[in-house]
Design an enzyme around this catalytic site. Structure first.
Site, PDB file in Angstrom:
ATOM      1  N   GLU A 103       0.920  -1.197   0.000  1.00 36.74           N
ATOM      2  CA  GLU A 103      -0.004   0.172  -0.035  1.00 36.74           C
ATOM      3  C   GLU A 103       0.892   1.269   0.057  1.00 36.74           C
ATOM      4  O   GLU A 103       2.008   1.276   0.498  1.00 36.74           O
ATOM      5  CB  GLU A 103      -0.762  -0.096   1.354  1.00 36.74           C
ATOM      6  CG  GLU A 103      -2.288  -0.405   1.090  1.00 36.74           C
ATOM      7  CD  GLU A 103      -3.268   0.306   0.099  1.00 36.74           C
ATOM      8  OE1 GLU A 103      -2.961   1.205  -0.687  1.00 36.74           O
ATOM      9  OE2 GLU A 103      -4.198   0.142   0.269  1.00 36.74           O
ATOM     10  N   ASP A 104       0.355   2.092  -0.660  1.00 39.19           N
ATOM     11  CA  ASP A 104       1.105   3.668  -0.331  1.00 39.19           C
ATOM     12  C   ASP A 104       0.773   4.192   0.725  1.00 39.19           C
ATOM     13  O   ASP A 104       1.787   4.829   1.319  1.00 39.19           O
ATOM     14  CB  ASP A 104       0.693   4.475  -1.635  1.00 39.19           C
ATOM     15  CG  ASP A 104      -0.686   4.767  -1.775  1.00 39.19           C
ATOM     16  OD1 ASP A 104      -1.770   4.056  -1.346  1.00 39.19           O
ATOM     17  OD2 ASP A 104      -1.445   5.721  -2.700  1.00 39.19           O
ATOM     18  N   ASP A 107      -4.754   5.487   5.978  1.00 37.98           N
ATOM     19  CA  ASP A 107      -5.215   6.690   6.541  1.00 37.98           C
ATOM     20  C   ASP A 107      -6.298   6.146   7.607  1.00 37.98           C
ATOM     21  O   ASP A 107      -5.726   5.867   8.929  1.00 37.98           O
ATOM     22  CB  ASP A 107      -5.880   7.394   5.407  1.00 37.98           C
ATOM     23  CG  ASP A 107      -6.293   8.457   5.703  1.00 37.98           C
ATOM     24  OD1 ASP A 107      -6.577   8.812   6.767  1.00 37.98           O
ATOM     25  OD2 ASP A 107      -6.433   9.460   4.747  1.00 37.98           O
ATOM     26  N   PHE A 156      -2.442  16.551   3.649  1.00 38.13           N
ATOM     27  CA  PHE A 156      -2.763  16.014   2.187  1.00 38.13           C
ATOM     28  C   PHE A 156      -1.606  15.802   1.475  1.00 38.13           C
ATOM     29  O   PHE A 156      -0.940  16.854   0.984  1.00 38.13           O
ATOM     30  CB  PHE A 156      -3.645  17.234   1.631  1.00 38.13           C
ATOM     31  CG  PHE A 156      -4.439  16.511   0.281  1.00 38.13           C
ATOM     32  CD1 PHE A 156      -4.007  15.657  -0.395  1.00 38.13           C
ATOM     33  CD2 PHE A 156      -5.780  16.524   0.392  1.00 38.13           C
ATOM     34  CE1 PHE A 156      -4.696  15.007  -1.583  1.00 38.13           C
ATOM     35  CE2 PHE A 156      -6.521  15.954  -0.711  1.00 38.13           C
ATOM     36  CZ  PHE A 156      -5.815  15.172  -1.659  1.00 38.13           C
ATOM     37  N   ASP A 163      -2.230  10.804  -5.441  1.00 37.73           N
ATOM     38  CA  ASP A 163      -2.945  11.579  -6.318  1.00 37.73           C
ATOM     39  C   ASP A 163      -3.721  12.817  -5.471  1.00 37.73           C
ATOM     40  O   ASP A 163      -4.243  12.603  -4.232  1.00 37.73           O
ATOM     41  CB  ASP A 163      -3.685  10.796  -7.177  1.00 37.73           C
ATOM     42  CG  ASP A 163      -4.803  10.500  -6.597  1.00 37.73           C
ATOM     43  OD1 ASP A 163      -4.998   9.960  -5.546  1.00 37.73           O
ATOM     44  OD2 ASP A 163      -6.336  10.820  -6.984  1.00 37.73           O
TER      45      ASP A 163
HETATM   46  C1  PRP Z   1      -5.955   5.170  -0.881  1.00 37.39           C
HETATM   47  C2  PRP Z   1      -4.729   4.275  -0.427  1.00 37.39           C
HETATM   48  C3  PRP Z   1      -5.388   3.169   0.347  1.00 37.39           C
HETATM   49  C4  PRP Z   1      -6.511   3.777   1.076  1.00 37.39           C
HETATM   50  C5  PRP Z   1      -6.100   4.219   2.390  1.00 37.39           C
HETATM   51  O1  PRP Z   1      -6.634   4.603  -2.108  1.00 37.39           O
HETATM   52  O2  PRP Z   1      -4.021   3.993  -1.666  1.00 37.39           O
HETATM   53  O3  PRP Z   1      -5.863   2.050  -0.565  1.00 37.39           O
HETATM   54  O4  PRP Z   1      -6.850   5.044   0.232  1.00 37.39           O
HETATM   55  O5  PRP Z   1      -7.140   4.731   2.999  1.00 37.39           O
HETATM   56  P1  PRP Z   1      -7.770   4.168   4.547  1.00 37.39           P
HETATM   57  O6  PRP Z   1      -6.737   3.777   5.317  1.00 37.39           O
HETATM   58  O7  PRP Z   1      -8.741   5.241   4.926  1.00 37.39           O
HETATM   59  O8  PRP Z   1      -8.730   3.054   4.003  1.00 37.39           O
HETATM   60  P2  PRP Z   1      -7.762   5.370  -3.078  1.00 37.39           P
HETATM   61  O9  PRP Z   1      -9.046   5.078  -2.874  1.00 37.39           O
HETATM   62  O10 PRP Z   1      -7.228   7.134  -2.788  1.00 37.39           O
HETATM   63  O11 PRP Z   1      -7.007   5.202  -4.381  1.00 37.39           O
HETATM   64  P3  PRP Z   1      -5.914   5.079  -5.537  1.00 37.39           P
HETATM   65  O12 PRP Z   1      -4.911   4.347  -4.654  1.00 37.39           O
HETATM   66  O13 PRP Z   1      -6.324   4.611  -6.847  1.00 37.39           O
HETATM   67  O14 PRP Z   1      -5.393   6.502  -5.284  1.00 37.39           O
END
Ligand code: PRP
Length: 184
Positions: A103-104, A107, A156, A163
Site C-alpha cells: 500500500e502507499d 489513513d 494532504f 494523487d
Molecule cells: C488510498 C490508498 C489506500 C487507501 C487508504 O487509495 O491507496 O488504498 O486510500 O485509506 P484508508 O486507510 O482510509 O482506507 P485510494 O482509494 O485513494 O485509491 P488510489 O490508490 O487509486 O488513489
C-alpha cells in the site's frame, strides 16, 4: 508557466529518503522470508502503490511474484459497518502462499483491514502488509502494518503514486499539497 511543484507547500519525503525507506523495508522482508520453497506474492493495490511497489520489489533478493488489485472501502462509524468493493480482483488462487499487500498509505485503516481479512479467507499461508506511508492520527479502526515506511502528520500528501483528482502521481517525491489547490 504553472508547474506541479508550484502546488507543493513543502516536500515531506525527497527521492533519497524514499529510496532509503525502500532499502530498509526490503531488507526486513528479505530477512523475514527465508523459505524459498513457499511462494511469496506481492499484492499491489492500485493505483497509488504502483511506484512504491516497483522500487520495493526490485530490492527483493528471492523469487517472488506480483499481482494487482483495485479496491475501495466504504462505511463510516463502527468497524463492522464498513465493506470493501473489489473492482479488480486477483486472477489466481492464493492458497498456501505467503502474501504481502503493498500500500502507499494507511489513513483510516479500513481498506487494509478489510483487504487483509478478505485475502486471509482465501487460504493464504500468511498475509502481511507493507505501507510506504502511515497517518496514525487518522485511524478509525485498529490497523498496524507489518512493515511501515514513513509516519506522517495529517496533511494532504501527493506524489510518488499519491494523487489529488488523479494528478500529481508522477512527482518523484512526496509533498504536502498547498490547500489553495483543493479549496479553489
Ligand atoms: C488510498 C490508498 C489506500 C487507501 C487508504 O487509495 O491507496 O488504498 O486510500 O485509506 P484508508 O486507510 O482510509 O482506507 P485510494 O482509494 O485513494 O485509491 P488510489 O490508490 O487509486 O488513489
Amino acid at each position: 508557466m504553472h508547474q506541479m511543484k508550484d502546488d507543493i507547500k513543502y516536500v515531506l519525503a525527497d527521492e533519497k529518503k524514499i529510496q532509503e525507506t525502500c532499502d530498509r523495508l526490503a531488507q526486513q522482508i528479505n530477512k523475514d522470508y527465508p523459505d524459498h520453497n513457499r511462494e511469496l506474492v506481492f499484492v499491489i493495490v492500485l493505483k497509488g502503490s504502483v511506484l512504491f511497489a516497483t522500487d520495493l520489489i526490485r530490492r527483493i533478493d528471492r523469487p517472488c511474484t506480483m499481482e494487482f488489485m483495485k479496491v475501495s472501502s466504504y462505511g463510516a462509524g463502527v468497524e463492522t459497518s464498513g465493506f470493501i468493493q473489489v473492482s479488480l480482483d486477483l486472477k489466481r488462487d492464493i492458497k498456501d502462499v505467503d502474501v504481502i499487500i503493498v500500500e502507499d498509505i494507511i489513513d483510516s485503516g479500513r481498506t487494509l483491514q478489510k483487504l487483509c481479512s478478505l485475502l486471509a479467507t482465501r487460504g493464504a499461508h500468511s498475509v502481511k502488509c507493507c505501507t510506504l506511508l502511515d497517518k496514525p492520527s487518522r485511524r478509525q479502526v485498529e490497523m498496524v502494518a507489518d512493515y511501515t515506511g514513513i509516519t506522517i502528520p495529517d496533511e494532504f500528501v501527493v506524489g510518488y503514486g499519491l494523487d489529488f483528482a488523479e494528478y500529481y502521481r508522477n512527482l518523484p517525491y512526496i509533498g504536502v499539497l498547498d490547500p489553495s489547490v483543493y479549496s479553489e
